[in-house]
Enzyme design. Sequence first.
Site, PDB file in Angstrom:
ATOM      1  N   ASN A 190      46.822  42.531  31.577  1.00 13.41           N
ATOM      2  CA  ASN A 190      48.162  42.179  31.095  1.00 13.41           C
ATOM      3  C   ASN A 190      48.071  40.750  30.577  1.00 13.41           C
ATOM      4  O   ASN A 190      48.040  39.807  31.359  1.00 13.41           O
ATOM      5  CB  ASN A 190      49.180  42.285  32.242  1.00 13.41           C
ATOM      6  CG  ASN A 190      50.547  41.780  31.829  1.00 13.41           C
ATOM      7  OD1 ASN A 190      50.821  41.595  30.651  1.00 13.41           O
ATOM      8  ND2 ASN A 190      51.420  41.560  32.816  1.00 13.41           N
ATOM      9  N   LYS A 248      50.191  39.094  28.963  1.00 18.58           N
ATOM     10  CA  LYS A 248      51.484  38.382  28.970  1.00 18.58           C
ATOM     11  C   LYS A 248      51.684  37.670  27.623  1.00 18.58           C
ATOM     12  O   LYS A 248      51.203  38.154  26.605  1.00 18.58           O
ATOM     13  CB  LYS A 248      51.580  37.421  30.161  1.00 18.58           C
ATOM     14  CG  LYS A 248      51.215  38.086  31.477  1.00 18.58           C
ATOM     15  CD  LYS A 248      51.604  37.268  32.669  1.00 18.58           C
ATOM     16  CE  LYS A 248      51.040  37.916  33.923  1.00 18.58           C
ATOM     17  NZ  LYS A 248      51.621  37.396  35.141  1.00 18.58           N
ATOM     18  N   HIS A 254      57.596  45.305  34.843  1.00 15.93           N
ATOM     19  CA  HIS A 254      56.886  44.146  35.408  1.00 15.93           C
ATOM     20  C   HIS A 254      57.922  43.216  36.045  1.00 15.93           C
ATOM     21  O   HIS A 254      59.019  43.037  35.515  1.00 15.93           O
ATOM     22  CB  HIS A 254      56.100  43.428  34.312  1.00 15.93           C
ATOM     23  CG  HIS A 254      55.136  42.426  34.869  1.00 15.93           C
ATOM     24  ND1 HIS A 254      55.545  41.185  35.311  1.00 15.93           N
ATOM     25  CD2 HIS A 254      53.801  42.497  35.082  1.00 15.93           C
ATOM     26  CE1 HIS A 254      54.484  40.534  35.775  1.00 15.93           C
ATOM     27  NE2 HIS A 254      53.416  41.309  35.655  1.00 15.93           N
ATOM     28  N   GLU A 297      58.206  40.115  36.088  1.00 15.49           N
ATOM     29  CA  GLU A 297      58.683  39.024  35.228  1.00 15.49           C
ATOM     30  C   GLU A 297      59.787  39.527  34.308  1.00 15.49           C
ATOM     31  O   GLU A 297      60.739  38.807  34.004  1.00 15.49           O
ATOM     32  CB  GLU A 297      57.503  38.435  34.424  1.00 15.49           C
ATOM     33  CG  GLU A 297      56.601  37.615  35.323  1.00 15.49           C
ATOM     34  CD  GLU A 297      55.158  37.502  34.870  1.00 15.49           C
ATOM     35  OE1 GLU A 297      54.841  37.837  33.720  1.00 15.49           O
ATOM     36  OE2 GLU A 297      54.321  37.099  35.705  1.00 15.49           O
ATOM     37  N   GLU A 317      52.569  45.622  42.623  1.00 14.77           N
ATOM     38  CA  GLU A 317      52.324  44.193  42.425  1.00 14.77           C
ATOM     39  C   GLU A 317      53.252  43.372  43.309  1.00 14.77           C
ATOM     40  O   GLU A 317      54.413  43.125  42.928  1.00 14.77           O
ATOM     41  CB  GLU A 317      52.587  43.829  40.959  1.00 14.77           C
ATOM     42  CG  GLU A 317      51.726  44.570  39.974  1.00 14.77           C
ATOM     43  CD  GLU A 317      51.569  43.777  38.691  1.00 14.77           C
ATOM     44  OE1 GLU A 317      50.427  43.483  38.345  1.00 14.77           O
ATOM     45  OE2 GLU A 317      52.586  43.418  38.071  1.00 14.77           O
ATOM     46  N   GLY A 327      50.073  35.625  39.927  1.00 12.45           N
ATOM     47  CA  GLY A 327      49.840  34.315  39.322  1.00 12.45           C
ATOM     48  C   GLY A 327      49.823  33.170  40.334  1.00 12.45           C
ATOM     49  O   GLY A 327      49.833  32.007  39.955  1.00 12.45           O
ATOM     50  N   SER A 350      46.876  38.401  41.447  1.00 13.00           N
ATOM     51  CA  SER A 350      45.734  37.482  41.632  1.00 13.00           C
ATOM     52  C   SER A 350      44.429  38.210  41.930  1.00 13.00           C
ATOM     53  O   SER A 350      43.599  37.729  42.704  1.00 13.00           O
ATOM     54  CB  SER A 350      46.045  36.438  42.713  1.00 13.00           C
ATOM     55  OG  SER A 350      47.166  35.678  42.336  1.00 13.00           O
TER      56      SER A 350
END
Length: 252
Positions: free
Chosen positions: A9, A11, A97, A99, A169, A175, A215
């Site tokens: 991904n 991003k 996702h 985010e 996730e 991250g 991560s």
Amino acid sequence: MRKKVVAGNWKCNTTLQEGVELAKAVNSVVKEKGANDVVVVLGTPFTHLSKVVENVDTKRIGVSSQNCAAEAKGAFTGEVSAAMVKSTGAEYVILGHSERREYYGETSEILNKKLALTLENSLTPIYCCGEPLEIREAGNQKEYVINQLKETVFKLNADDFGKIIVAYEPIWAIGTGKTATTEQAQEMHKDIRDAIAAQFGQEVANNTSILYGGSCNPKNANELFANPDVDGGLIGGASLKAEDFIQIINAY
Ligand code: PEP
């Protein structure tokens, strides 16, 4: 038999030129090594999709968008529809996702529209779920994640559900450099698979790929992927370096 999948991904990273170079670097090694049993996916920005498709061996590497519009077409300035994604040659769409849920207000209702359009356009959704830190600290992660699934993908029929890939996730691991332990990953993946079995039957559950994201890197991929219910990874930061991403692909 479920597939092993390693999906990147990217991003909002890489210019078109940088993205094509990254895709080419992954492509050359994947081709050489012939890692036949792992499905490799590159989740690129919309602007890169068609060029990345042109520059990889699409028999070996799938290309994915990171989102799509909740409407099929029309007066929705700035949106990119599932049909448009499909027309680039991409085969996957990352949906839900954290985010997007957090920064762009993606609710289960919106995600259900996106899931339907993705499937109508014969694209494979990589559907993300996962709990924030406070839910994990309160020990309510299982209910939280299963509820995310119940509100969305569990509303599909078994046939359509069988086409999706699930990505677990934990938000606190995305991250942050903080990875779920191998036990935490396995426990949640097993809970998800059991919930799928209860909803759609054991055969569908056994055939569903459930990826871990958060991560994941060349050092921990091996241990994470060794879990019986972890079928690969959705990789953010480490997918931006060809070498790291390739090492993760080769962690199997
Ligand atoms: C992600 O954003 O899907 C992700 C897993 O990111 P990272 O690997 O950087 O934690």
